[in-house]
Every structure is written in structure tokens, then in C-alpha cells.
Design an enzyme around this catalytic site. Structure first.
Site, PDB file in Angstrom:
ATOM      1  N   THR A   1       2.835   2.059  -2.158  1.00 18.35           N
ATOM      2  CA  THR A   1       4.146   1.742  -2.732  1.00 18.35           C
ATOM      3  C   THR A   1       4.170   1.983  -4.235  1.00 18.35           C
ATOM      4  O   THR A   1       5.237   2.048  -4.824  1.00 18.35           O
ATOM      5  CB  THR A   1       4.516   0.264  -2.482  1.00 18.35           C
ATOM      6  OG1 THR A   1       3.352  -0.524  -2.695  1.00 18.35           O
ATOM      7  CG2 THR A   1       5.022   0.041  -1.082  1.00 18.35           C
ATOM      8  N   ASP A   2       2.966   2.102  -4.851  1.00 21.95           N
ATOM      9  CA  ASP A   2       2.981   2.188  -6.328  1.00 21.95           C
ATOM     10  C   ASP A   2       3.692   3.456  -6.812  1.00 21.95           C
ATOM     11  O   ASP A   2       4.477   3.413  -7.746  1.00 21.95           O
ATOM     12  CB  ASP A   2       1.582   2.023  -6.941  1.00 21.95           C
ATOM     13  CG  ASP A   2       0.545   3.048  -6.501  1.00 21.95           C
ATOM     14  OD1 ASP A   2       0.801   3.802  -5.540  1.00 21.95           O
ATOM     15  OD2 ASP A   2      -0.528   3.091  -7.131  1.00 21.95           O
TER      16      ASP A   2
ATOM     17  N   GLY B   1     -16.374   5.701  -2.823  1.00 23.41           N
ATOM     18  CA  GLY B   1     -15.627   6.228  -1.681  1.00 23.41           C
ATOM     19  C   GLY B   1     -15.239   5.159  -0.683  1.00 23.41           C
ATOM     20  O   GLY B   1     -14.994   5.442   0.484  1.00 23.41           O
ATOM     21  N   ALA B   2     -15.178   3.908  -1.135  1.00 24.60           N
ATOM     22  CA  ALA B   2     -14.901   2.803  -0.212  1.00 24.60           C
ATOM     23  C   ALA B   2     -13.500   2.238  -0.401  1.00 24.60           C
ATOM     24  O   ALA B   2     -13.151   1.202   0.159  1.00 24.60           O
ATOM     25  CB  ALA B   2     -15.944   1.702  -0.380  1.00 24.60           C
TER      26      ALA B   2
ATOM     27  N   TYR C   1      -3.411  12.519   0.530  1.00 24.61           N
ATOM     28  CA  TYR C   1      -2.714  11.627  -0.401  1.00 24.61           C
ATOM     29  C   TYR C   1      -1.606  12.394  -1.125  1.00 24.61           C
ATOM     30  O   TYR C   1      -0.456  11.961  -1.186  1.00 24.61           O
ATOM     31  CB  TYR C   1      -3.717  11.066  -1.415  1.00 24.61           C
ATOM     32  CG  TYR C   1      -3.143  10.016  -2.332  1.00 24.61           C
ATOM     33  CD1 TYR C   1      -3.268   8.670  -2.030  1.00 24.61           C
ATOM     34  CD2 TYR C   1      -2.461  10.363  -3.493  1.00 24.61           C
ATOM     35  CE1 TYR C   1      -2.728   7.700  -2.861  1.00 24.61           C
ATOM     36  CE2 TYR C   1      -1.919   9.407  -4.325  1.00 24.61           C
ATOM     37  CZ  TYR C   1      -2.062   8.077  -4.012  1.00 24.61           C
ATOM     38  OH  TYR C   1      -1.526   7.123  -4.828  1.00 24.61           O
TER      39      TYR C   1
ATOM     40  N   SER D   1     -13.660   2.809  -7.519  1.00 21.40           N
ATOM     41  CA  SER D   1     -14.741   3.070  -8.473  1.00 21.40           C
ATOM     42  C   SER D   1     -14.281   4.114  -9.499  1.00 21.40           C
ATOM     43  O   SER D   1     -14.630   4.019 -10.679  1.00 21.40           O
ATOM     44  CB  SER D   1     -15.993   3.546  -7.745  1.00 21.40           C
ATOM     45  OG  SER D   1     -15.694   4.671  -6.945  1.00 21.40           O
ATOM     46  N   SER D   2     -13.472   5.081  -9.078  1.00 23.51           N
ATOM     47  CA  SER D   2     -13.074   6.119 -10.034  1.00 23.51           C
ATOM     48  C   SER D   2     -12.150   5.544 -11.105  1.00 23.51           C
ATOM     49  O   SER D   2     -12.309   5.839 -12.288  1.00 23.51           O
ATOM     50  CB  SER D   2     -12.423   7.306  -9.323  1.00 23.51           C
ATOM     51  OG  SER D   2     -11.313   6.889  -8.581  1.00 23.51           O
TER      52      SER D   2
ATOM     53  N   GLU E   1       0.845  -1.204   0.000  1.00 21.19           N
ATOM     54  CA  GLU E   1       0.000   0.000   0.000  1.00 21.19           C
ATOM     55  C   GLU E   1       0.876   1.248   0.000  1.00 21.19           C
ATOM     56  O   GLU E   1       1.877   1.306   0.715  1.00 21.19           O
ATOM     57  CB  GLU E   1      -0.903  -0.043   1.232  1.00 21.19           C
ATOM     58  CG  GLU E   1      -2.285   0.503   0.997  1.00 21.19           C
ATOM     59  CD  GLU E   1      -3.101  -0.306   0.003  1.00 21.19           C
ATOM     60  OE1 GLU E   1      -3.049   0.003  -1.199  1.00 21.19           O
ATOM     61  OE2 GLU E   1      -3.796  -1.250   0.422  1.00 21.19           O
TER      62      GLU E   1
ATOM     63  N   ASP F   1      -4.374   1.191  -9.320  1.00 11.84           N
ATOM     64  CA  ASP F   1      -5.816   0.968  -9.465  1.00 11.84           C
ATOM     65  C   ASP F   1      -6.199   0.752 -10.925  1.00 11.84           C
ATOM     66  O   ASP F   1      -6.930  -0.182 -11.263  1.00 11.84           O
ATOM     67  CB  ASP F   1      -6.606   2.156  -8.908  1.00 11.84           C
ATOM     68  CG  ASP F   1      -6.271   2.426  -7.461  1.00 11.84           C
ATOM     69  OD1 ASP F   1      -5.592   1.593  -6.834  1.00 11.84           O
ATOM     70  OD2 ASP F   1      -6.688   3.491  -6.956  1.00 11.84           O
TER      71      ASP F   1
HETATM   72  C1  GLA Z   1      -5.080   4.892  -4.039  1.00 15.02           C
HETATM   73  C2  GLA Z   1      -4.290   5.268  -5.289  1.00 15.02           C
HETATM   74  C3  GLA Z   1      -3.303   4.179  -5.679  1.00 15.02           C
HETATM   75  C4  GLA Z   1      -2.458   3.740  -4.494  1.00 15.02           C
HETATM   76  C5  GLA Z   1      -3.315   3.490  -3.260  1.00 15.02           C
HETATM   77  C6  GLA Z   1      -2.501   3.248  -2.035  1.00 15.02           C
HETATM   78  O1  GLA Z   1      -5.912   3.806  -4.287  1.00 15.02           O
HETATM   79  O2  GLA Z   1      -5.158   5.526  -6.364  1.00 15.02           O
HETATM   80  O3  GLA Z   1      -2.505   4.609  -6.753  1.00 15.02           O
HETATM   81  O4  GLA Z   1      -1.449   4.658  -4.241  1.00 15.02           O
HETATM   82  O5  GLA Z   1      -4.190   4.573  -2.985  1.00 15.02           O
HETATM   83  O6  GLA Z   1      -1.771   2.074  -2.154  1.00 15.02           O
END
Ligand code: GLA
Length: 383
Positions: free
Chosen positions: A35-36, A120-121, A220, A125-126, A33, A170
Site C-alpha cells: 500500500t505504500d 532476502g527474508a 514487484y 536488510s537492504s 502491504e 522500509d
Molecule cells: C517491499 C518494499 C516496500 C513495500 C513492501 C510491500 O518491502 O520495499 O516499499 O512496498 O515491499 O508492502
């Protein structure tokens, strides 16, 4: 109900059948998480919750879009992709804008979209709206984009038009998912591998706090800036560092005096999480679910205390599972500040797991716990 209701709405609205219907799934992430965007690894999968698009090209340059679940519609020109007052619409306009920036030429379209990904969960979804539209336009207008290019267009739409500086996980998972598999994606070079996961005795359960993560967007972006700052500091003493993947805990210890306490904790989390995914994947290959689950709990701890993207509801749900022998692992999932926990639970104990957690959650927060047992599915495709 899906996609039939979406197709019916299309026919009712536009008096014609759609040219195609596309299914764009949401995603889970087992571990890896935040880490991307730090050149690490992630372990996501696409799931049986999706957004469906019924879509046809038009002969003019207008886009007529209906957001089925929101009961809202809009018209915009594909020649003039400017931000809309409807926030849902910006995901679509963002994709149109990015495709044009990539030099693609196409006309207008009629579209109805909607589905069962909770909003928002933290289940993306986006991203599904973006990948679904990129995929659909690529198909109906023969734009010749590769799957990876569609991922990149979708991510760029989120970065540039929606304004969340997200990483690639995502959109990648929503596009590249494969039935019964998780994807180990190396976000440094985008190489990836499918890991078939056969969990005959376990299920993956998402427990939704019901707390929308909207506050998370600005936090974020702040986390990203903090990570960039930490990496710059590290590289100033260790010029050989090209990315987070070259950073060791020893280097971090040397750089610590040059960082604020907060930035140091962010860095500590990132180095630890990159390492955890490697260990967790190895454990998965060995069928060592015990180790895998422990790594999930460690991730949660890091996200809670060092990266500080959790919230009391998420922490509570994870804490409640710790003594439960039927739970292999549990942690918050996605960007944080709300959304779901992801849990690996013994199938035979699912009912008592849910009953116990529901009662505890109600007692503590006076909220009903919503949960989803998810199956891993293919990525974005025509249905
Ligand atoms: C959101 C972002 C992803 C990722 C996660 C955290 O979902 O869209 O790119 O950074 O948070 O791992």
C-alpha cells in the site's frame, strides 16, 4: 557479538577506532502491504535485528568498504559513483550518488558494516544498509539532512541505483522506529503517528520460509505498473480521483469492464487493504486483538489470490496457524515471493506453536523452519 565484531574488524582493517558506530534496524510490518506506493497506510516498526556501521571520514575521496558478513571488500571513489560488480556495494554507492544529486559535498570514508538481519527474508536488510549509511554520512560530514530527507535519499538509492521501484515504508520504518511502538504512516502525505503496542501476553514471531525473495524484484516492479494502469483507468471515468485513497469499491465495480481480469484483482486488493489498515488500527486502539488478527488473515488471502505475491511455503505456514487458538493473526510480510510470515502468538503457547510449525514444515517441504521473536526498537541511531 554485534556491534563489537564490527568495531573490531574496523580497528583491524584501518588501525584506528571508528569515528562513530551506527545501528540501522530491519523492520516488520503488521498490516498494510503493497500500500505504500499506492498512497495508502502502513503499520511497520523497527526491530531488534540490525546492520551496524563502524565508520570514519577519510582525507581523500575514496571509500574503503568492508561487508563483514560477506567477507568481501571494495574501494570506490565518491566522485565517481558507478555501479559495482559486487551487488552489496551498490546500496552504498547508491546512497553516495543520491546525496550528491541532492547537492551535498563530502569526502571519502572507511566503513565496516554487518549485522544480524537475515538477507532476502523480507525484513529489509537492504533498507537498513541505505538508512545506516545515509545517517552515518549525514553525521560525520555534517550534511544537515532532516530525518525525512535521509529516508528519501535511502529510498531513492534503492529506486535509482539498485533498480527496485520500492515505496517508502522500509526506509521510513528503519529510520523513524520507536521502542515498543508501531508507526501508522500515511504514505499519501507522509504524516505519521506512533501507536504504543503493549502486548503483555503476546509475542510477534517471524517464521522464515528460507525461500529468498530475489525473484520478487521484477514482479514487484510489475505490480507497480499494474496498479498505475488500474488507477489511470479509474481516473478516466472518475476525474475526481486523485489517488487510491479516493477509490471506492463502487467505483471499482464500474471500472471493472475496462480492466483486464488481472489488473482488476490488483485494484481490488489495494482498495481492500487500504480499508483494512484503517479498521485494524482502530481495533488496535480498542485492544481488540481478535479483529486485528482477522484483518491480518484477510490481508494474506488478498496477497495470495488477488495480488499474487505469495508462494506455497508462505501459504502453508499461514494455513497451519488457522486452527491454532494461540495465534491471533498470521500473514506473509513484505514484498513477497518468499521471506517471512509475521505472527502474533500467545506468549505462553510459543514453544508449542514453534514445535508444531517446525514439524509440519519439515514434513511438507523438508526444510528447517527458522524463526525470530522480535522486539520493537528505536530506529537508526548512534550506539
Ligand atoms: C517491499 C518494499 C516496500 C513495500 C513492501 C510491500 O518491502 O520495499 O516499499 O512496498 O515491499 O508492502
Amino acid at each position: 557479538m554485534y556491534p563489537e565484531s564490527i568495531i573490531k574488524k574496523f580497528v583491524d582493517t584501518f588501525s584506528a577506532e571508528p569515528a562513530i558506530t551506527v545501528r540501522a534496524p530491519g523492520r516488520i510490518n503488521l498490516i498494510g502491504e503493497h500500500t505504500d506506493y499506492n498512497d495508502g497506510y502502513v503499520l511497520p516498526a523497527s526491530i531488534d535485528k540490525a546492520i551496524y556501521f563502524a565508520i570514519s571520514p577519510r582525507t581523500d575521496n575514496e571509500c574503503h568498504a568492508v561487508a563483514f558478513d560477506l567477507d568481501s571488500s571494495t574501494v570506490f571513489s565518491v566522485n565517481n559513483p558507478v555501479a559495482s560488480e559486487h551487488s552489496w556495494c551498490n546500496y552504498l554507492i547508491g546512497v553516495v550518488d543520491e546525496l550528491q544529486k541532492a547537492g551535498k559535498k563530502f569526502g571519502g570514508f572507511n566503513v565496516v558494516f554487518g549485522g544480524d538481519i537475515p538477507l532476502g527474508a523480507g525484513v529489509s536488510s537492504s533498507a537498513a544498509v541505505e538508512t545506516g549509511l545515509s545517517f552515518a554520512l549525514n553525521h560525520i560530514y555534517n550534511l544537515g539532512l532532516s530525518t525525512l530527507q535521509m529516508v528519501q535519499v535511502s529510498k531513492a538509492a534503492e529506486n535509482n541505483f539498485v533498480g527496485v521501484n520500492c515505496g517508502i515504508m522500509d526506509q521510513f520504518a528503519s529510520m523513524f522506529g520507536k521502542k515498543d511502538s508501531v508507526i501508522r504512516l500515511d504514505c499519501r502525505d507522509l504524516s505519521f503517528e506512533y501507536f504504543p503496542i503493549a502486548l503483555p501476553d503476546h509475542v510477534v514471531v517471524l517464521c522464515n520460509t528460507g525461500v529468498k525473495h530475489s525473484l520478487g524484484d521484477s514482479e514487484y516492479n510489475t505490480r507497480r505498473l499494474e496498479c498505475e494502469e488500474a488507477l489511470r483507468t479509474l481516473a478516466s471515468i472518475f476525474p475526481e480521483i486523485g489517488s487510491w485513497r479516493d477509490v471506492t469499491f463502487e467505483m471499482l465495480a464500474e471500472a471493472e469492464p475496462l480492466m483486464t481480469e488481472v489488473v482488476y484483482r490488483r485494484a481490488k486488493y489495494v482498495v481492500g487493504e487500504i480499508e483494512r489498515v484503517v479498521v485494524a488500527c482502530e481495533a488496535l486502539l480498542q485492544n481488540d486483538l481478535g479483529t486485528f488478527g482477522r484483518k491480518m488473515y484477510e490481508t494474506h488471502r488478498g496477497l495470495q489470490h488477488d495480488y499474487e505475491v505469495s508462494c506455497p511455503e508462505l501459504d502453508f505456514l499461514v494455513e497451519q496457524t488457522r486452527e491454532n487458538m494461540a495465534v491471533i493473526g498470521s500473514r506473509m510480510m513484505g514484498g513477497g515471493f518468499g521471506g517471512c510470515t509475521v505472527n502474533i502468538v500467545e506468549k505462553s503457547q510459543l514453544d508449542s506453536f514453534i514445535a508444531g510449525l517446525t514439524e509440519a514444515y519439515r514434513k511438507e517441504f523438508n526444510r528447517e523452519l527458522v524463526y525470530y521473536v522480535v522486539a520493537l526498537t528505536n530506529g537508526t541511531e548512534i550506539v
